[in-house]
Scaffold this motif. Structure first.
Motif, PDB file in Angstrom:
ATOM      1  N   UNK A 153       1.038  -1.170  -0.499  1.00 13.73           N
ATOM      2  CA  UNK A 153       0.072  -0.117  -0.231  1.00 13.73           C
ATOM      3  C   UNK A 153       0.974   1.382   0.017  1.00 13.73           C
ATOM      4  N   UNK A 154       0.440   2.137  -0.853  1.00 17.57           N
ATOM      5  CA  UNK A 154       1.303   3.604  -0.296  1.00 17.57           C
ATOM      6  C   UNK A 154       1.045   4.374   0.645  1.00 17.57           C
ATOM      7  N   UNK A 155       1.666   5.164   1.481  1.00 19.00           N
ATOM      8  CA  UNK A 155       1.601   5.492   2.176  1.00 19.00           C
ATOM      9  C   UNK A 155       1.610   7.329   1.635  1.00 19.00           C
ATOM     10  N   UNK A 156       0.932   8.022   2.680  1.00 14.41           N
ATOM     11  CA  UNK A 156       1.039   9.762   2.376  1.00 14.41           C
ATOM     12  C   UNK A 156       2.146  10.345   2.739  1.00 14.41           C
ATOM     13  N   UNK A 251       0.389  15.641  -6.436  1.00 10.65           N
ATOM     14  CA  UNK A 251      -0.111  14.523  -5.056  1.00 10.65           C
ATOM     15  C   UNK A 251      -1.408  13.392  -5.747  1.00 10.65           C
ATOM     16  N   UNK A 252      -1.869  14.034  -6.244  1.00  4.49           N
ATOM     17  CA  UNK A 252      -3.095  13.438  -6.886  1.00  4.49           C
ATOM     18  C   UNK A 252      -2.689  13.027  -8.018  1.00  4.49           C
ATOM     19  N   UNK A 253      -2.376  13.286  -8.516  1.00  3.03           N
ATOM     20  CA  UNK A 253      -2.057  12.483  -9.812  1.00  3.03           C
ATOM     21  C   UNK A 253      -1.452  11.135  -9.309  1.00  3.03           C
ATOM     22  N   UNK A 254      -0.380  11.140  -8.319  1.00  2.00           N
ATOM     23  CA  UNK A 254       0.032  10.450  -7.870  1.00  2.00           C
ATOM     24  C   UNK A 254      -0.894   8.958  -7.395  1.00  2.00           C
ATOM     25  N   UNK A 255      -1.501   9.699  -6.368  1.00  2.00           N
ATOM     26  CA  UNK A 255      -2.649   9.066  -5.674  1.00  2.00           C
ATOM     27  C   UNK A 255      -3.270   8.012  -6.366  1.00  2.00           C
TER      28      UNK A 255
END
Length: 647
Positions: A153-156, A251-255
């Motif tokens: 899972x990716x993290x903040x 940041x939104x694009x990465x998520x």
């Protein structure tokens, strides 16, 4: 057929007093005031061309480098070979005239194409580990490490730090495109900035026999390549009007990119083998697979998206917890990614971000030297520690899209071959870190010597102590004072360093006498370093001459290259690089021969940092024990220096 190079080139570009350290220029240099700063390429027409040394000068210096490595009979044989080669009836003058003609025809440098072709593009073994360089970047206190980074899972913190560094690299790309990145200089001497044109939007292209490079300057691609769970994703970071996305948008694009891949993989009973794994394998294996892929028009479009991407960003989530939190294991991960997973090793720059926010890089070496790329990374890190005033969001930013591949059974088999090869290489490499906290560059300077020369002499002494013989050693000097200059080799093993190594532990030699030997070793290193930085080293000239050989018959007549001492002197038991400072940037690379060490080091004010690598298959090397010998040698040199100062 014997390669023009005895082994792959050492990864980092460095040298004693003749190189730029990996330091950020200033926090304002991506958006400079043109009234105060020199524009990026303003000095290019002022730079001299790289000279071609005379045959006699190269022969004299070359023979001097052989003396500590050969016995008397071997040296006499080498002398005869060199004398015959440079004589009026030898092949040397013929090759020299051909090289001079290459220089007349070359737009910028006689060495440029020879170096790129022979040192990199013709290399058929994997770039992965063998040629790519890696670095562990300093942790950022503004992105506190999470207590637990759950696998998969990716993290903040991971996405936040990745986005921040992406923004600052995009700022660098914009500055290079606009010519507002301040031109480098060293002690008032302008440095060539051509390598900065090859930082972004650059990829190596696998081709049978000899690879190619794709690059666009100005680098106007609107997307980056994101690697996540071994999948390739096109992530737009500019809109079609060329407006850069804001930090919030990136940041939104990465998520969004990670979520799209998660959704895609959830729908697949078994994930499709990753085309990216091919970049970790043998170059002809990859070239074969690429040619098959290119028969499909959809794959051609997919490859173009990858090749043109400004740079790569690897979001690693399936990582052992020890690799995340242990810096030594992190730098190994950045070097080899276990078995080459979640990377596209042909990209000139890849940021690698772990779940706790730790960052590293893995960079393809062909288009640029590591210190050039390193300076951009250092500036990005300097900027990410400050408060960032975000830009306005750009309109109509395209969404991230996973890159699709049509993979045939034949390509699947080639992917499997690449994975096995990468796994074997990764499993054979040991990477260790060293930290000498007793003293640093500040204390070394109290002795009145160059810190770099000091460390090089220390390495020679440590190797002699540990292995009982001298070590052919590679240290790279920058040639950026010349137009399109790349690197030259400093051959650090000298008669003087060997003499000091022999007497250092001799109880019958006085400390005063030992210090005289030490000063002579330092002076010899500085002399070679200066010559190399002025284009008067031996290795690039000899490479240029050898590249002019036109037939097997001529190769037989080129006695200098036929003599065993030529390959012996190029079989660098230590391949070394000085990447100072080390607080924010710890480089790493593999040894260049089966029985050698790869040593990267940085000399900060109060400590000395280094990495050391070896091939586990070697019956000769022992990186763990050699690290201890380096520690002891550095400590003994300190004691000797302190004692001498009290006398």
């Amino acid at each position: 057929m014997l390669s023009l190079l005895a082994q792959r080139p050492a990864a980092f570009c460095t040298g004693s007093r003749s190189v730029l350290s990996v330091t950020a220029r200033s926090r304002n240099n991506y958006t400079t005031d043109s009234s105060q700063q020199v524009s990026t390429f303003a000095n290019q027409n002022k730079l001299p061309r790289l000279p071609i040394p005379t045959l006699k000068a190269t022969a004299t210096r070359y023979l001097k480098t052989l003396r500590p490595l050969l016995d008397n009979s071997e040296y006499a044989r080498a002398e005869r070979a060199v004398s015959s080669f440079i004589s009026s009836s030898g092949l040397g003058p013929v090759l020299q005239r051909r090289l001079q003609e290459v220089d007349r025809q070359a737009p910028a440098s006689w060495l440029e194409n020879i170096w790129v072709q022979k040192a990199y593009l013709e290399w058929r073994e994997p770039n992965y580990i063998n040629a790519n360089w890696a670095a562990l970047l300093a942790d950022n206190p503004n992105f506190p490490a999470v207590g637990d980074a759950p696998p998969g899972q990716p993290t903040g913190p991971q996405l936040a730090r990745a986005a921040r560094l992406i923004v600052h690299l995009l700022e660098a790309n914009d500055a290079i495109n606009q010519g507002t990145l301040t031109a480098d200089s060293q002690r008032g001497t302008p440095m060539c900035m051509n390598q900065f044109k090859w930082q972004f939007g650059t990829s190596r292209i696998a081709r049978p026999g000899c690879d190619g490079l794709v690059n666009q300057y100005p680098s106007t691609a609107t997307h980056i390549l994101v690697m996540y769970r071994d999948q390739t994703i096109e992530v737009p970071v500019y809109n079609n009007a060329g407006q850069r996305a804001s930090l919030v948008q990136i940041t939104s694009q990465l998520l969004q990119a990670t979520r799209r891949v998660d959704d895609l993989l959830a729908c697949q009973a078994q994930p499709q083998p990753s085309v990216a794994n091919l970049t970790a394998g043998n170059r002809d294996n990859w070239a074969n697979a690429r040619q098959i892929l290119e028969k499909d028009t959809a794959n051609v479009e997919s490859l173009a998206k990858v090749d043109s991407a400004l740079f790569g960003v690897c979001l690693d989530v399936n990582v052992d917890a020890k690799d995340i939190y242990d810096p030594e294991r992190s730098v190994a991960l950045f070097t080899h990614s276990n078995s080459g997973c979640n990377r596209w090793f042909d990209k000139a720059i890849q940021l690698i971000v772990l779940g706790n926010g730790r960052v590293g890089v893995n960079c393809e070496h062909t288009p640029a030297d590591a210190l050039t790329t390193g300076s951009l990374l250092m500036e990005a890190m300097e900027k990410e520690t400050g408060i960032y005033k975000d830009t306005a969001s750009c309109a109509e930013l395209a969404e991230p899209m996973p890159i699709q591949w049509n993979v045939t059974p034949e390509v699947v088999k080639l992917i499997d071959n690449a994975q096995k090869e990468a796994g074997a290489l990764a499993g054979n490499l040991r990477m260790l870190l060293g930290n000498m906290t007793q003293y640093g560059a500040q204390w070394i300077k109290t002795l009145g010597v160059s810190p770099d020369a000091y460390f090089q002499v220390a390495l020679q002494t440590a190797y002699f102590r540990h292995h009982g013989k001298p070590a052919p050693t590679y240290e790279t000097s920058s040639l950026r004072r010349f137009l399109h200059g790349r690197t030259e080799t400093i051959r650090s093993c000298s008669e003087e360093s060997l003499a000091f190594s022999k007497v250092f532990d001799d109880k019958d030699v006085s400390l005063k006498k030992k210090l005289q030997f030490f000063q002579q070793a330092i002076a010899a290193h500085l002399e070679y370093s200066k010559a190399a930085s002025l284009g008067q080293g031996v290795d690039r000239h000899l490479l240029g001459l050898r590249a002019q050989i036109q037939s097997p018959e001529e190769a037989e007549k080129a006695l200098l290259f036929q003599d065993p001492s030529y390959i012996q002197s190029m079989s660098f038991a230590m391949s070394t690089s000085n990447v100072t400072p080390g607080e924010k940037f710890r480089g790493a690379f593999a040894p260049v021969i089966p029985d050698g060490y790869g040593i990267n080091y940085a000399m900060d004010k109060s400590d000395l940092k280094f990495s050391i690598s070896e091939w586990l298959s070697s019956p000769v090397t022992d990186a763990t024990a050699f690290r201890e010998t380096i520690y002891k040698t550095l400590s003994d040199l300190y004691d000797a220096g302190e004692y001498a100062k009290r006398q």
